[in-house]
Design a protein around this motif. Structure first.
Motif, PDB file in Angstrom:
ATOM      1  N   SER A  60      -7.143  25.078   7.209  1.00  0.00           N
ATOM      2  CA  SER A  60      -6.014  24.148   7.372  1.00  0.00           C
ATOM      3  C   SER A  60      -5.658  23.913   8.838  1.00  0.00           C
ATOM      4  CB  SER A  60      -4.789  24.688   6.627  1.00  0.00           C
ATOM      5  OG  SER A  60      -4.431  25.976   7.127  1.00  0.00           O
ATOM      6  N   CYS A  61      -6.235  24.695   9.754  1.00  0.00           N
ATOM      7  CA  CYS A  61      -5.932  24.558  11.189  1.00  0.00           C
ATOM      8  C   CYS A  61      -6.735  23.420  11.845  1.00  0.00           C
ATOM      9  CB  CYS A  61      -6.225  25.864  11.923  1.00  0.00           C
ATOM     10  SG  CYS A  61      -5.139  27.224  11.456  1.00  0.00           S
ATOM     11  N   PHE A  62      -7.731  22.867  11.124  1.00  0.00           N
ATOM     12  CA  PHE A  62      -8.625  21.890  11.747  1.00  0.00           C
ATOM     13  C   PHE A  62      -8.299  20.450  11.324  1.00  0.00           C
ATOM     14  CE2 PHE A  62     -11.017  25.860  11.650  1.00  0.00           C
ATOM     15  CZ  PHE A  62     -11.438  25.952  12.962  1.00  0.00           C
ATOM     16  N   ASP A  63      -8.483  19.579  12.282  1.00  0.00           N
ATOM     17  CA  ASP A  63      -8.350  18.131  12.040  1.00  0.00           C
ATOM     18  C   ASP A  63      -9.769  17.561  11.932  1.00  0.00           C
ATOM     19  OD1 ASP A  63      -7.799  15.461  11.931  1.00  0.00           O
ATOM     20  OD2 ASP A  63      -6.845  15.342  13.901  1.00  0.00           O
ATOM     21  N   LEU A  64     -10.152  17.133  10.730  1.00  0.00           N
ATOM     22  CA  LEU A  64     -11.518  16.669  10.478  1.00  0.00           C
ATOM     23  C   LEU A  64     -11.609  15.151  10.329  1.00  0.00           C
ATOM     24  CD1 LEU A  64     -12.502  19.426   7.852  1.00  0.00           C
ATOM     25  CD2 LEU A  64     -12.907  19.436  10.324  1.00  0.00           C
ATOM     26  N   THR A  65     -10.587  14.440  10.835  1.00  0.00           N
ATOM     27  CA  THR A  65     -10.589  12.975  10.680  1.00  0.00           C
ATOM     28  C   THR A  65     -11.568  12.287  11.619  1.00  0.00           C
ATOM     29  OG1 THR A  65      -8.731  12.847  12.223  1.00  0.00           O
ATOM     30  CG2 THR A  65      -8.208  12.941   9.859  1.00  0.00           C
ATOM     31  N   ARG A  69     -14.855  18.401  15.218  1.00  0.00           N
ATOM     32  CA  ARG A  69     -13.859  19.275  14.614  1.00  0.00           C
ATOM     33  C   ARG A  69     -12.877  19.722  15.691  1.00  0.00           C
ATOM     34  NH1 ARG A  69     -15.831  24.280  11.031  1.00  0.00           N
ATOM     35  NH2 ARG A  69     -17.040  24.675  12.924  1.00  0.00           N
ATOM     36  N   ARG A  70     -11.623  19.360  15.508  1.00  0.00           N
ATOM     37  CA  ARG A  70     -10.604  19.709  16.492  1.00  0.00           C
ATOM     38  C   ARG A  70      -9.504  20.535  15.841  1.00  0.00           C
ATOM     39  NH1 ARG A  70      -8.879  13.883  18.314  1.00  0.00           N
ATOM     40  NH2 ARG A  70      -9.106  13.663  16.045  1.00  0.00           N
ATOM     41  N   LYS A  72      -5.594  21.499  15.233  1.00  0.00           N
ATOM     42  CA  LYS A  72      -4.299  20.834  15.219  1.00  0.00           C
ATOM     43  C   LYS A  72      -3.407  21.417  16.313  1.00  0.00           C
ATOM     44  CE  LYS A  72      -4.442  19.829  10.261  1.00  0.00           C
ATOM     45  NZ  LYS A  72      -3.798  20.049   8.950  1.00  0.00           N
ATOM     46  N   ALA A  75      -2.008  24.911  15.541  1.00  0.00           N
ATOM     47  CA  ALA A  75      -2.965  25.899  15.018  1.00  0.00           C
ATOM     48  C   ALA A  75      -2.887  27.217  15.805  1.00  0.00           C
ATOM     49  CB  ALA A  75      -4.374  25.331  15.080  1.00  0.00           C
TER      50      ALA A  75
END
Length: 216
Positions: A60-65, A69-70, A72, A75
């Motif tokens: 849930s800590c990652f922004d996969l949009t 992979r970054r 948040k 995080a």
């Protein structure tokens, strides 16, 4: 380019063929301080090229949009295996200690020191955990000593009474032999060898001595 993970006990290194990402410590002082606290490394100060790998973050800590992979903005790393790291450190310490001990020369001085240490341990093996335990042990031993003294006194009294009876019996047998009421040599079959070898006068002296002790 990151080279390895700064988490304690983590051996992950950068490899473009493995799907593991590396993330710098935040520039924001508050978030940076929180990351350092969670890493739990003593005197740890992260630099510009200090990274944590993606293994220490929840999904849930990652922004996969996007294409990459970054993390948040809020995080924080929460996945660490501190137990494995501590066990590894202890194992290293033990191996180092064994190595140092094996390299220590076993000369006369070291041998003497080892023997003296063993003597100290033996001499202090009587130590108790607390004063109350020692007091209870002392009281118990005093009672045992008093009981043994009473038994010894009883045994001595029985011995003295038995001795007096033997002397009286021997004196009687000797008197009867002297007055020809018994055959000569009868005492040899009745009395023990130690008493039979004594003369009648000696028995009379012994009997008087025993009577004197009884009166006293």
């Amino acid at each position: 380019m990151p080279t390895n993970c700064a988490a304690a006990g983590c051996a992950t290194t950068y490899n473009k063929h493995i799907n593991i990402s590396f993330h710098r410590f935040p520039l924001d002082p508050k978030r940076r301080k929180e990351w350092v606290r969670l890493v739990r490394r003593k005197n740890f100060v992260p630099g510009k090229h200090t990274f944590l790998c993606s293994k220490h973050f929840e999904a849930s800590c990652f922004d996969l949009t996007g294409q990459t992979r970054r993390l948040k903005m809020d995080a924080v790393p929460t996945i660490f295996d501190f137990c494995t790291h501590i066990k590894s450190m202890k194992l290293k310490s033990r191996n180092l200690l064994k190595k140092n001990n094996s390299c220590t020369p076993t000369g006369p001085s070291n041998l003497k020191s080892s023997i003296s240490s063993q003597q100290v341990l033996l001499e202090h093996s009587y130590a108790f955990r607390n004063p109350m335990e020692a007091k209870k042990r002392i009281i118990k031993l005093e009672k045992e000593i008093a009981s043994l003294r009473r038994k010894m006194k009883t045994c001595l009294q029985k011995e003295r009474r038995a001795t007096r009876r033997w002397i009286k019996a021997a004196c009687l047998v000797k008197n009867l032999e002297t007055n020809n009421a018994l055959r000569k040599g009868t005492s040899e079959y009745i009395l023990p060898a130690a008493l039979n070898s004594l003369a009648l006068e000696d028995f009379k002296i012994l009997e008087q001595d025993q009577q004197g002790k009884t009166l006293s």
